[in-house]
Design a protein around this motif. Structure first.
Motif, mmCIF file in Angstrom:
data_model
loop_
_atom_site.group_PDB
_atom_site.id
_atom_site.type_symbol
_atom_site.label_atom_id
_atom_site.label_comp_id
_atom_site.label_asym_id
_atom_site.label_seq_id
_atom_site.Cartn_x
_atom_site.Cartn_y
_atom_site.Cartn_z
ATOM 1 N N ASN A 10 -16.836 18.816 -2.690
ATOM 2 C CA ASN A 10 -16.465 17.561 -3.342
ATOM 3 C C ASN A 10 -15.102 17.638 -4.016
ATOM 4 N N TYR A 28 -12.635 4.784 -9.348
ATOM 5 C CA TYR A 28 -13.461 3.976 -8.462
ATOM 6 C C TYR A 28 -12.763 3.658 -7.150
ATOM 7 N N LEU A 31 -13.533 6.739 -5.300
ATOM 8 C CA LEU A 31 -14.933 6.646 -4.853
ATOM 9 C C LEU A 31 -15.035 5.825 -3.575
ATOM 10 N N PHE A 32 -14.358 4.691 -3.573
ATOM 11 C CA PHE A 32 -14.369 3.830 -2.389
ATOM 12 C C PHE A 32 -13.870 4.590 -1.158
ATOM 13 N N LYS A 35 -16.321 7.478 0.252
ATOM 14 C CA LYS A 35 -17.700 7.137 0.631
ATOM 15 C C LYS A 35 -17.985 7.547 2.073
ATOM 16 N N LYS A 36 -16.970 7.410 2.913
ATOM 17 C CA LYS A 36 -17.155 7.807 4.303
ATOM 18 C C LYS A 36 -17.316 9.313 4.469
ATOM 19 N N LYS A 37 -16.996 10.043 3.430
ATOM 20 C CA LYS A 37 -17.159 11.502 3.489
ATOM 21 C C LYS A 37 -18.421 11.967 2.782
ATOM 22 N N GLY A 38 -19.266 11.032 2.428
ATOM 23 C CA GLY A 38 -20.566 11.410 1.904
ATOM 24 C C GLY A 38 -20.665 11.501 0.393
ATOM 25 N N ILE A 39 -19.615 11.070 -0.284
ATOM 26 C CA ILE A 39 -19.710 11.020 -1.750
ATOM 27 C C ILE A 39 -20.101 9.591 -2.131
ATOM 28 N N ASN A 40 -21.228 9.468 -2.784
ATOM 29 C CA ASN A 40 -21.798 8.137 -2.976
ATOM 30 C C ASN A 40 -21.757 7.599 -4.395
ATOM 31 N N ALA A 41 -21.661 8.505 -5.359
ATOM 32 C CA ALA A 41 -21.830 8.064 -6.739
ATOM 33 C C ALA A 41 -20.621 8.401 -7.605
ATOM 34 N N GLN A 44 -20.184 11.917 -8.986
ATOM 35 C CA GLN A 44 -19.678 12.960 -8.089
ATOM 36 C C GLN A 44 -18.153 13.008 -8.139
#
Lengths: 132, 132
Positions: A10, A28, A31-32, A35-41, A44
């Motif tokens: 991460n 944020y 974060l956006f 997201k395609k790399k599997g980080i959702n929250a 993280q």
DNA sequence: TAATATTTGTTATAATATAACACTATGTAA
DNA sequence: TTACATAGTGTTATATTATAACAAATATTA
């Protein structure tokens, strides 16, 4: 050296995004992007950011709540940061000015306080924005 | 002089609270305190804070999202602020150091940027917290 | 291998800050 | 005095930034 430590998955993902950006990124928006790399929250992202700040790979621009990569490869200047910020286009650059750093590093007040770091942000208009 | 302008009711209430505190206050803690005086919503506080910052009556401590009164009665130093922050007890003091101010005021980078203000925050341990 | 520390993923929520809108007060100029 | 502009108010709703708490997974170290 502190900032050569091995990064976790991460942390690498987040650092990668920030390093690819010439400008500071907000949590944020990172974060956006990840997201395609599997980080959702959010957490993280924030956890990675905290660590990266701690080891000096990135800096937080306090007045903007945004994060920028430290370009100074050999340094641990987590502790002494200077930025210039254009209030029109929001362009941010890290300043490395030896004389200024020395001056700040050696600053002593008369209150007996022991300083371990500082953050300086200059605001104004960049060359481009002055013209327009 | 800009900061001698007449304040409105809400601005006075908010300034009063901040001036009575020796330490920086956060917006929602101010909101809590002024509810008995008829200020009910965050926006009422934030609007007053914005104005008070603008006219130099208070400063925002960016790294803490908190607001502190400017003690320097005759000044308009909205534009040039220096703080010392104890990372243990969170004590914050505004620093007025002529030599330092001059140095920063006249700082020029080589990017052609025109600076109109700056904010510097020193972090460390205050006299008390060093002892303990 | 067990013990320890660190990182992860997740849900929920806290803390900080602004948008939008209708209304009110105040100052200024005709 | 009226008209107009400007700034401030009160309100509801919502956006943005950040952390708490907990269980599971991974890495480190003894």
């Amino acid at each position: 050296m502190q900032n050569q430590q091995v990064l976790t998955k991460n942390q690498k993902i987040v650092l990668d995004i920030i390093e690819k950006s010439s400008q500071p990124l907000k949590a944020y928006s990172i974060l956006f992007d990840v997201k395609k790399k599997g980080i959702n929250a959010p957490l993280q992202v924030y956890r990675a950011l905290d660590k990266l700040v701690e080891i000096g790979k990135i800096h937080k621009i306090e007045s903007r709540n945004a994060f920028i990569a430290c370009k100074n490869s050999k340094c641990q200047i987590t502790k002494a940061t200077v930025f210039s910020i254009c209030e029109n286009c929001e362009d941010v650059k890290e300043i490395h000015d030896h004389k200024l750093s020395e001056h700040l590093k050696h600053y002593k007040d008369n209150k007996g306080m022991k300083y371990s770091k500082y953050n300086l942000e200059f605001f104004g208009l960049c060359k481009n924005c002055i013209k327009n």
